[in-house]
Write a protein that holds these residues in place. Structure first.
Motif, PDB file in Angstrom:
ATOM      1  N   HIS A   1      62.729 -25.059 -58.236  1.00 15.37           N
ATOM      2  CA  HIS A   1      62.171 -25.317 -56.908  1.00 15.37           C
ATOM      3  C   HIS A   1      62.668 -24.281 -55.895  1.00 15.37           C
ATOM      4  O   HIS A   1      61.905 -23.809 -55.044  1.00 15.37           O
ATOM      5  CB  HIS A   1      62.556 -26.724 -56.451  1.00 15.37           C
TER       6      HIS A   1
ATOM      7  N   ILE B   1      56.827 -30.328 -59.919  1.00 13.36           N
ATOM      8  CA  ILE B   1      57.087 -29.123 -59.127  1.00 13.36           C
ATOM      9  C   ILE B   1      55.815 -28.624 -58.436  1.00 13.36           C
ATOM     10  O   ILE B   1      55.893 -28.074 -57.322  1.00 13.36           O
ATOM     11  CB  ILE B   1      57.727 -28.011 -59.994  1.00 13.36           C
ATOM     12  N   ASN B   2      54.666 -28.846 -59.039  1.00 14.64           N
ATOM     13  CA  ASN B   2      53.421 -28.400 -58.388  1.00 14.64           C
ATOM     14  C   ASN B   2      53.159 -29.185 -57.109  1.00 14.64           C
ATOM     15  O   ASN B   2      52.711 -28.612 -56.101  1.00 14.64           O
ATOM     16  CB  ASN B   2      52.242 -28.527 -59.355  1.00 14.64           C
TER      17      ASN B   2
ATOM     18  N   LYS C   1      63.518 -21.212 -56.559  1.00 19.20           N
ATOM     19  CA  LYS C   1      62.781 -19.990 -56.870  1.00 19.20           C
ATOM     20  C   LYS C   1      61.364 -20.036 -56.287  1.00 19.20           C
ATOM     21  O   LYS C   1      60.891 -19.058 -55.687  1.00 19.20           O
ATOM     22  CB  LYS C   1      62.727 -19.796 -58.387  1.00 19.20           C
ATOM     23  N   ALA C   2      60.711 -21.186 -56.431  1.00 18.59           N
ATOM     24  CA  ALA C   2      59.333 -21.317 -55.935  1.00 18.59           C
ATOM     25  C   ALA C   2      59.266 -21.156 -54.420  1.00 18.59           C
ATOM     26  O   ALA C   2      58.364 -20.493 -53.897  1.00 18.59           O
ATOM     27  CB  ALA C   2      58.777 -22.683 -56.342  1.00 18.59           C
TER      28      ALA C   2
ATOM     29  N   ILE D   1      55.541 -27.859 -54.474  1.00 14.75           N
ATOM     30  CA  ILE D   1      55.073 -26.602 -53.886  1.00 14.75           C
ATOM     31  C   ILE D   1      53.951 -26.849 -52.881  1.00 14.75           C
ATOM     32  O   ILE D   1      53.924 -26.245 -51.798  1.00 14.75           O
ATOM     33  CB  ILE D   1      54.620 -25.630 -54.995  1.00 14.75           C
TER      34      ILE D   1
ATOM     35  N   PRO E   1      59.940 -26.154 -66.418  1.00  8.96           N
ATOM     36  CA  PRO E   1      60.161 -26.591 -65.035  1.00  8.96           C
ATOM     37  C   PRO E   1      60.000 -28.101 -64.930  1.00  8.96           C
ATOM     38  O   PRO E   1      59.246 -28.704 -65.688  1.00  8.96           O
ATOM     39  CB  PRO E   1      59.076 -25.849 -64.250  1.00  8.96           C
TER      40      PRO E   1
ATOM     41  N   GLU F   1      59.779 -17.509 -53.440  1.00 10.54           N
ATOM     42  CA  GLU F   1      58.592 -16.695 -53.753  1.00 10.54           C
ATOM     43  C   GLU F   1      57.448 -16.954 -52.786  1.00 10.54           C
ATOM     44  O   GLU F   1      56.495 -16.171 -52.733  1.00 10.54           O
ATOM     45  CB  GLU F   1      58.168 -16.952 -55.199  1.00 10.54           C
TER      46      GLU F   1
END
Length: 435
Positions: free
Chosen positions: A108, A80-81, A110-111, A84, A76, A114
């Motif tokens: 991103h 990305i953290n 997908k995150a 999120i 990834p 979810e």
């Protein structure tokens, strides 16, 4: 009040290309309709959250230099953290992604999905379907956008000088090796480019509640790749282009024809082709306005052509016009020239010119060819061929009646407000699924 968050890699005022303009117009529409609107962009410097024209722009951090593994989808993207955590902080009802790149992509999407948030996706660049970005199959013809690992890698190798047999063999071997997860650590990450594109397409299909195609060729590319839920919507332009229209008809007996190039000064826009064609015109009884901006990472290209343009008596070099100023300037233009080689989806400038019924001389690149019918509402030349471009320019100079005929067949484009209304209706449908 529902909250829509637009996610893209850059935004005004530091970047002002077509995607950013598209988002800005969407923001203005939804704000006027009572939505809570914000933008989330990537940032590799110390840029903090800010306000632009009443729009809250959030940022999330990414490293200044990318990792080759993240570029090719093996891990990834870094940052990305933080992305999120910002989504959790902002708490939007819908996140609408616009194009994918180094900083924001299918991981991103997908995150966000979810996290239980509704998602939408609109690609604005041909690079979503093409690892070379030019959507040209083997450098010889327009590609249909089908993502096939063997074909795509073969095409890439041919673009790097490999003969067809070797390129096809390498494409076949890479396709086979990519299926063996045990080999992933042993292979160079660059060999996963087509594999990554395929995975990105699958992530969009799985995690996007809405998929919008802003050009027929994009819609067909989605369909040929098995994505059936993509919805074709018209491309729209800023409402400012429908105002201050004082365009006059050409005086065929006395007027010197006024051509214009409008766009970023980047090699993909093909300005070097226009330069060569312009230099070789007979007598050159015309003038050319160049309305442009520097493009990130292409300073040398910009400065080279600026120096050339400023030395010409029949060329006007103009930088950093607002949309309102471009709209006003179009009233002076007779013919638009769009020599793009690649990286177009549905060029806004063609539609902006259409508000004044200004015909376009454009390359037969897939995105332009889908909007210009040669000899009907504009003129096309072979992609990358300055001689054919010169021929089409000269044709207009020699017979101004051609411009009048082409102009009469140009249809009125859609306003961005009309497009935003369609998008809003679709937002409403997916929001109702939660209510």
């Amino acid at each position: 009040m529902k909250h829509i968050l637009f996610a893209l890699e850059s935004f005004f005022p530091t970047h002002c290309a077509g995607t950013e303009i598209y988002i800005l117009n969407l923001c203005k529409y939804f704000m006027a309709k009572g939505w809570q609107v914000s933008v989330l962009i990537a940032n590799s410097s110390d840029l903090e959250d800010y306000i632009y024209e009443g729009i809250t722009v959030y940022t999330f951090q990414i490293p200044s230099k990318p990792n080759v593994k993240e570029l090719n989808g093996l891990i990834p993207p870094h940052g990305i953290n933080h992305f999120i955590s910002r989504i959790k902080e902002i708490k939007p009802d819908i996140v609408h992604f616009h194009s994918f790149g180094r900083a924001i992509n299918g991981f991103h999407l997908k995150a966000v999905k979810e996290l239980g948030i509704k998602t939408a996706f609109t690609p604005h660049l041909g690079g979503f379907f093409c690892i070379k970005g030019d959507v040209r199959l083997n450098g010889k013809q327009n590609c249909d956008g089908w993502i096939d690992e063997k074909r795509c890698m073969s095409c890439l190798f041919q673009s790097k000088g490999k003969n067809k047999f070797i390129a096809n063999l390498l494409g076949f071997l890479i396709q086979k090796l990519n299926k063996l997860t045990t080999q992933h650590k042993k292979l160079s990450p660059v060999l996963f480019q087509a594999h990554h594109r395929k995975n990105e397409l699958n992530r969009v299909n799985k995690y996007a509640d809405l998929i919008f195609a802003i050009a027929p060729w994009i819609q067909k590319a989605f369909e040929i790749n098995g994505i059936k839920k993509a919805q074709l919507i018209p491309q729209g332009i800023s409402p400012v282009f429908f105002k201050q229209n004082t365009k006059q008809q050409i005086n065929k007996s006395t007027n010197q024809l006024h051509f214009a190039f409008i766009g970023r000064m980047h090699p993909s826009k093909g300005f070097h082709l226009l330069k060569k064609a312009w230099e070789n015109l007979k007598g050159n009884q015309a003038r050319l306005s160049i309305i442009t901006n520097p493009s990130g990472g292409e300073t040398e290209y910009f400065e080279k052509h600026k120096a050339w343009g400023q030395k010409q008596d029949n060329i006007i070099w103009i930088e950093s016009l607002s949309q309102q100023e471009v709209a006003k300037y179009l009233n002076k233009v007779d013919v638009l020239i769009l020599p793009s080689i690649s990286n177009e989806v549905s060029p806004l400038v063609i539609l902006e010119a259409a508000t004044r019924k200004i015909p376009v001389i454009g390359s037969d690149y897939i995105a332009i060819k889908g909007m210009i019918k040669d000899g009907i509402n504009g003129l096309l030349f072979k992609n990358g061929d300055p001689e054919q471009l010169k021929f089409q320019i000269q044709k207009c100079i020699d017979d101004k009646e051609i411009i009048t005929q082409l102009s009469s067949n140009i249809e009125k484009p859609y306003s961005m407000n009309e497009v935003a209304e369609i998008v809003e209706q679709n937002y409403g449908l997916i929001i109702q699924q939660n209510d």
